[in-house]
Design a protein around this motif. Structure first.
Motif, PDB file in Angstrom:
ATOM      1  N   PRO A 108       0.813  -1.221   0.000  1.00 38.13           N
ATOM      2  CA  PRO A 108       0.000   0.000   0.000  1.00 38.13           C
ATOM      3  C   PRO A 108       0.847   1.272   0.000  1.00 38.13           C
ATOM      4  CG  PRO A 108       0.048  -0.977   2.182  1.00 38.13           C
ATOM      5  CD  PRO A 108       0.754  -1.938   1.270  1.00 38.13           C
ATOM      6  N   SER A 109       0.268   2.328  -0.543  1.00 38.81           N
ATOM      7  CA  SER A 109       0.907   3.646  -0.532  1.00 38.81           C
ATOM      8  C   SER A 109       0.743   4.240   0.857  1.00 38.81           C
ATOM      9  CB  SER A 109       0.237   4.551  -1.562  1.00 38.81           C
ATOM     10  OG  SER A 109       0.272   3.956  -2.836  1.00 38.81           O
ATOM     11  N   LYS A 110       1.807   4.959   1.326  1.00 37.80           N
ATOM     12  CA  LYS A 110       1.812   5.449   2.702  1.00 37.80           C
ATOM     13  C   LYS A 110       2.263   6.898   2.785  1.00 37.80           C
ATOM     14  CE  LYS A 110       3.325   0.920   4.373  1.00 37.80           C
ATOM     15  NZ  LYS A 110       4.446   0.200   4.989  1.00 37.80           N
ATOM     16  N   GLY A 111       1.765   7.568   3.810  1.00 39.09           N
ATOM     17  CA  GLY A 111       2.284   8.877   4.166  1.00 39.09           C
ATOM     18  C   GLY A 111       1.726  10.034   3.380  1.00 39.09           C
ATOM     19  N   LEU A 112       2.345  11.187   3.572  1.00 40.18           N
ATOM     20  CA  LEU A 112       1.865  12.437   2.984  1.00 40.18           C
ATOM     21  C   LEU A 112       1.773  12.394   1.467  1.00 40.18           C
ATOM     22  CD1 LEU A 112       3.792  14.985   5.208  1.00 40.18           C
ATOM     23  CD2 LEU A 112       1.311  14.653   5.137  1.00 40.18           C
ATOM     24  N   LEU A 113       2.765  11.805   0.814  1.00 38.17           N
ATOM     25  CA  LEU A 113       2.769  11.760  -0.649  1.00 38.17           C
ATOM     26  C   LEU A 113       2.543  10.352  -1.190  1.00 38.17           C
ATOM     27  CD1 LEU A 113       5.440  14.473  -1.464  1.00 38.17           C
ATOM     28  CD2 LEU A 113       3.028  14.485  -2.097  1.00 38.17           C
ATOM     29  N   GLN A 114       1.995   9.486  -0.342  1.00 39.43           N
ATOM     30  CA  GLN A 114       1.557   8.149  -0.747  1.00 39.43           C
ATOM     31  C   GLN A 114       2.617   7.391  -1.543  1.00 39.43           C
ATOM     32  OE1 GLN A 114      -1.884   6.674   0.112  1.00 39.43           O
ATOM     33  NE2 GLN A 114      -0.879   7.948   1.632  1.00 39.43           N
ATOM     34  N   VAL A 115       3.701   7.085  -0.867  1.00 35.40           N
ATOM     35  CA  VAL A 115       4.829   6.373  -1.457  1.00 35.40           C
ATOM     36  C   VAL A 115       4.752   4.902  -1.049  1.00 35.40           C
ATOM     37  CG1 VAL A 115       7.358   6.288  -1.572  1.00 35.40           C
ATOM     38  CG2 VAL A 115       6.207   8.472  -1.262  1.00 35.40           C
ATOM     39  N   ILE A 116       4.986   3.999  -2.001  1.00 39.21           N
ATOM     40  CA  ILE A 116       5.036   2.581  -1.656  1.00 39.21           C
ATOM     41  C   ILE A 116       6.442   2.264  -1.122  1.00 39.21           C
ATOM     42  CG2 ILE A 116       3.191   1.887  -3.250  1.00 39.21           C
ATOM     43  CD1 ILE A 116       5.366   0.863  -5.174  1.00 39.21           C
ATOM     44  N   ASP A 117       6.533   1.209  -0.324  1.00 37.73           N
ATOM     45  CA  ASP A 117       7.799   0.877   0.333  1.00 37.73           C
ATOM     46  C   ASP A 117       8.989   0.724  -0.625  1.00 37.73           C
ATOM     47  OD1 ASP A 117       6.753   1.068   2.898  1.00 37.73           O
ATOM     48  OD2 ASP A 117       6.301  -1.079   3.039  1.00 37.73           O
ATOM     49  N   PRO A 118       8.852   0.007  -1.748  1.00 33.89           N
ATOM     50  CA  PRO A 118      10.010  -0.124  -2.637  1.00 33.89           C
ATOM     51  C   PRO A 118      10.482   1.227  -3.210  1.00 33.89           C
ATOM     52  CG  PRO A 118       8.363  -1.774  -3.184  1.00 33.89           C
ATOM     53  CD  PRO A 118       7.735  -0.836  -2.197  1.00 33.89           C
ATOM     54  N   THR A 119       9.551   2.109  -3.495  1.00 31.59           N
ATOM     55  CA  THR A 119       9.927   3.427  -4.002  1.00 31.59           C
ATOM     56  C   THR A 119      10.588   4.237  -2.896  1.00 31.59           C
ATOM     57  OG1 THR A 119       8.119   3.376  -5.605  1.00 31.59           O
ATOM     58  CG2 THR A 119       9.058   5.542  -5.097  1.00 31.59           C
ATOM     59  N   PHE A 120      10.033   4.167  -1.698  1.00 31.41           N
ATOM     60  CA  PHE A 120      10.642   4.870  -0.569  1.00 31.41           C
ATOM     61  C   PHE A 120      12.075   4.384  -0.364  1.00 31.41           C
ATOM     62  CE2 PHE A 120      11.779   5.369   3.879  1.00 31.41           C
ATOM     63  CZ  PHE A 120      11.518   6.722   4.088  1.00 31.41           C
ATOM     64  N   ALA A 121      12.272   3.072  -0.392  1.00 31.46           N
ATOM     65  CA  ALA A 121      13.612   2.511  -0.183  1.00 31.46           C
ATOM     66  C   ALA A 121      14.577   2.960  -1.284  1.00 31.46           C
ATOM     67  CB  ALA A 121      13.544   0.991  -0.119  1.00 31.46           C
ATOM     68  N   ALA A 122      14.112   2.971  -2.517  1.00 28.09           N
ATOM     69  CA  ALA A 122      14.979   3.325  -3.646  1.00 28.09           C
ATOM     70  C   ALA A 122      15.341   4.808  -3.670  1.00 28.09           C
ATOM     71  CB  ALA A 122      14.307   2.933  -4.954  1.00 28.09           C
ATOM     72  N   TYR A 123      14.433   5.667  -3.192  1.00 28.80           N
ATOM     73  CA  TYR A 123      14.637   7.112  -3.291  1.00 28.80           C
ATOM     74  C   TYR A 123      14.806   7.799  -1.943  1.00 28.80           C
ATOM     75  CZ  TYR A 123      13.727   6.459  -8.178  1.00 28.80           C
ATOM     76  OH  TYR A 123      13.827   6.049  -9.482  1.00 28.80           O
ATOM     77  N   HIS A 124      14.968   7.001  -0.880  1.00 31.61           N
ATOM     78  CA  HIS A 124      15.211   7.563   0.446  1.00 31.61           C
ATOM     79  C   HIS A 124      16.416   8.490   0.386  1.00 31.61           C
ATOM     80  CE1 HIS A 124      17.230   7.455   4.433  1.00 31.61           C
ATOM     81  NE2 HIS A 124      16.002   7.800   4.812  1.00 31.61           N
ATOM     82  N   VAL A 125      16.346   9.609   1.082  1.00 35.75           N
ATOM     83  CA  VAL A 125      17.431  10.584   1.090  1.00 35.75           C
ATOM     84  C   VAL A 125      18.156  10.503   2.431  1.00 35.75           C
ATOM     85  CG1 VAL A 125      18.011  13.044   0.919  1.00 35.75           C
ATOM     86  CG2 VAL A 125      16.236  12.064  -0.560  1.00 35.75           C
ATOM     87  N   ALA A 126      19.468  10.330   2.354  1.00 36.10           N
ATOM     88  CA  ALA A 126      20.300  10.248   3.557  1.00 36.10           C
ATOM     89  C   ALA A 126      20.079  11.470   4.435  1.00 36.10           C
ATOM     90  CB  ALA A 126      21.771  10.141   3.169  1.00 36.10           C
ATOM     91  N   GLY A 127      20.039  11.229   5.734  1.00 37.41           N
ATOM     92  CA  GLY A 127      19.829  12.314   6.692  1.00 37.41           C
ATOM     93  C   GLY A 127      18.388  12.430   7.137  1.00 37.41           C
ATOM     94  N   THR A 128      17.494  11.674   6.490  1.00 37.22           N
ATOM     95  CA  THR A 128      16.095  11.647   6.916  1.00 37.22           C
ATOM     96  C   THR A 128      15.818  10.275   7.525  1.00 37.22           C
ATOM     97  OG1 THR A 128      15.256  10.840   4.769  1.00 37.22           O
ATOM     98  CG2 THR A 128      15.400  13.237   5.072  1.00 37.22           C
TER      99      THR A 128
END
Length: 160
Positions: A108-128
């Protein structure tokens, strides 16, 4: 050199060597304590709205994300982020979509901008935070994805 002078130098030399050995031993024993203190002080901090001096609300989350994005060369504007957040989650950082095709596929899409886990993992920004429900992490990862896919979050006007 008289024998007594030589004897004093030897005693002094032995004393210096013993003190040096004791001092070295004490330093070696202290290293784990000093190292642990330094290591814990040097752990990476996670950017949050509060830690960056912003309020802990949608306005602060967007501003904090924009600050992190600027540090990483990720384009986007306040208005572009706000527009997409309102469409995707109405500003609820714990929003989850349990009914679309992603959810039916088990992601499922999650959070403010509805990101799925694989996308979040791939585009996670260091420091967050490594948490898709963390507002700053979610916005920043989603904007990083939009940057790579569409050039900027500002170019996104529908579900992405």
């Amino acid at each position: 050199m008289p024998a007594t002078a030589h004897h004093r130098i030897t005693k002094r030399s032995r004393l210096v060597r013993k003190l040096a050995a004791v001092g070295t031993g004490a330093a070696i024993l202290a290293l784990p304590v000093i190292g642990a203190t330094s290591a814990s002080a040097a752990t990476d901090s996670v950017a949050t709205a509060s830690s960056l001096g912003y309020s802990n609300n949608l306005d602060g989350w967007i501003r904090a994300s924009l600050q992190v994005m600027a540090q990483h060369g990720i384009p986007g504007t306040y208005n572009g982020i706000y527009r997409n957040v309102m469409r995707e989650s109405s500003g609820n950082p714990y929003a989850i979509n349990n009914w679309d095709s992603n959810a039916l596929a088990g992601t499922p899409s999650k959070g403010l901008l509805q990101v799925i886990d694989p996308t979040f993992a791939a585009y996670h920004v260091a420091g967050t935070a490594y948490d898709p429900y963390d507002p700053v992490a979610n916005i920043t990862a989603a904007c990083n994805y939009a940057y790579h896919r569409y050039g900027s979050i500002d170019n996104v006007f529908g579900a992405y």
